[in-house]
Write a protein that holds these residues in place. Sequence first.
Motif, PDB file in Angstrom:
ATOM      1  N   THR A 164       0.831  -1.207   0.000  1.00  0.00           N
ATOM      2  CA  THR A 164       0.000   0.000   0.000  1.00  0.00           C
ATOM      3  C   THR A 164       0.866   1.257   0.000  1.00  0.00           C
ATOM      4  OG1 THR A 164      -1.697  -1.194   1.244  1.00  0.00           O
ATOM      5  CG2 THR A 164      -1.848   1.205   1.193  1.00  0.00           C
ATOM      6  N   LYS A 165       1.955   1.226   0.741  1.00  0.00           N
ATOM      7  CA  LYS A 165       2.864   2.368   0.796  1.00  0.00           C
ATOM      8  C   LYS A 165       3.522   2.621  -0.553  1.00  0.00           C
ATOM      9  CE  LYS A 165       6.772   4.220   3.431  1.00  0.00           C
ATOM     10  NZ  LYS A 165       7.756   3.945   4.506  1.00  0.00           N
ATOM     11  N   ALA A 166       3.890   1.541  -1.240  1.00  0.00           N
ATOM     12  CA  ALA A 166       4.530   1.677  -2.553  1.00  0.00           C
ATOM     13  C   ALA A 166       3.588   2.327  -3.563  1.00  0.00           C
ATOM     14  CB  ALA A 166       4.985   0.313  -3.056  1.00  0.00           C
ATOM     15  N   LEU A 167       2.295   2.070  -3.427  1.00  0.00           N
ATOM     16  CA  LEU A 167       1.309   2.627  -4.353  1.00  0.00           C
ATOM     17  C   LEU A 167       1.063   4.118  -4.131  1.00  0.00           C
ATOM     18  CD1 LEU A 167      -1.286  -0.294  -4.365  1.00  0.00           C
ATOM     19  CD2 LEU A 167       0.320   0.324  -6.185  1.00  0.00           C
ATOM     20  N   SER A 168       1.524   4.645  -3.002  1.00  0.00           N
ATOM     21  CA  SER A 168       1.363   6.076  -2.720  1.00  0.00           C
ATOM     22  C   SER A 168       2.666   6.842  -2.950  1.00  0.00           C
ATOM     23  CB  SER A 168       0.901   6.276  -1.270  1.00  0.00           C
ATOM     24  OG  SER A 168       1.890   5.813  -0.367  1.00  0.00           O
ATOM     25  N   CYS A 169       3.589   6.230  -3.673  1.00  0.00           N
ATOM     26  CA  CYS A 169       4.910   6.842  -3.913  1.00  0.00           C
ATOM     27  C   CYS A 169       5.180   6.975  -5.400  1.00  0.00           C
ATOM     28  CB  CYS A 169       6.010   5.988  -3.281  1.00  0.00           C
ATOM     29  SG  CYS A 169       5.947   5.861  -1.483  1.00  0.00           S
ATOM     30  N   THR A 170       6.195   7.766  -5.718  1.00  0.00           N
ATOM     31  CA  THR A 170       6.788   7.768  -7.045  1.00  0.00           C
ATOM     32  C   THR A 170       8.235   7.330  -6.876  1.00  0.00           C
ATOM     33  OG1 THR A 170       7.113   9.016  -9.090  1.00  0.00           O
ATOM     34  CG2 THR A 170       7.585  10.176  -7.022  1.00  0.00           C
ATOM     35  N   PHE A 171       8.942   7.104  -7.993  1.00  0.00           N
ATOM     36  CA  PHE A 171      10.279   6.518  -7.910  1.00  0.00           C
ATOM     37  C   PHE A 171      11.261   7.308  -8.769  1.00  0.00           C
ATOM     38  CE2 PHE A 171       7.148   3.308  -6.975  1.00  0.00           C
ATOM     39  CZ  PHE A 171       7.665   2.679  -5.855  1.00  0.00           C
TER      40      PHE A 171
END
Length: 302
Positions: A164-171
Amino acid sequence: MSLNHELVLKASTALLKHIEKKKESDEATNLLADETEQVHLIMSVKKLSTKERHKPYRISLRTPMYEETASVCLIVKPTQTEYVEKLMAFGIPQIKEIVTMDQLKKKYKSYESKRQLLAMHDLFLADDRVLASLPELLGVKFFNAKKLPAPVNLMAKDQKKELTKALSCTFYRQTKGTCNAIKVGLTSMAATQLADNIEDVVAAVSQLVPKKWENIQSIGIKTGTSLTLPIYNALPMPPTVITDSSAARTVVDQAKTASGKKTKKSPMSRTAADKAIVAAATATKKNARSKGRGRAAASTKA
């Protein structure tokens, strides 16, 4: 140092208005005109980075880009059906497909199957244990589309929270080039949301590039169909004023050294050196001729 919020908001508003007008004018001829586009932050630096980092940095965003309607593919290492079912049981709506490494090697081996996989999903996440082997398996198509998988730690105790945290980030992927493109939002967002994400990304990336803000040349935002709208440009370096003649000579010497010019080791000029070489060659020939004549005369007498 930070960006001017009012300027970022103004640029975000202008870009979204431009995209909206373009959609209205293209609706009659383009059936895909109403599709949401991704907004990228374009950052240029003054000096190249000497290091290339293959594992991207994760940057949290105030407004996530991947809503429940987004399609995310998760690539995992274990091949057990129970493991895959456990991840799907988390009920994360964005994750529409889970692909194991065996499936990637067999089911998605052909070029056409990889192309279809690429077109099906908005984002690819991957177990960080297999991240290094994915570029070769996925091919250049994923690289060109800027859809190389982002890493997630599936060894974490709370796997659902990690995903879930990864889905609220950019890279942010650090390369050896002078220009980087980073996803910051969607054209379906409000201007204030897009501006907040831009500021979040710039604040994080400015601390990751070598020499930080001092090395940033320009920052802009764009979509895949628009020109880059600038929001920051570094001022040119002020000229160096030299008042002392000795200081001027020092600067000239440093410039020559930096450009690879060699200083002359001999006080003799090039013309004088050439003359000396020619004179030495002429003298050698004369000596050779005189010795040859002497030998011929000696043989005649004998």
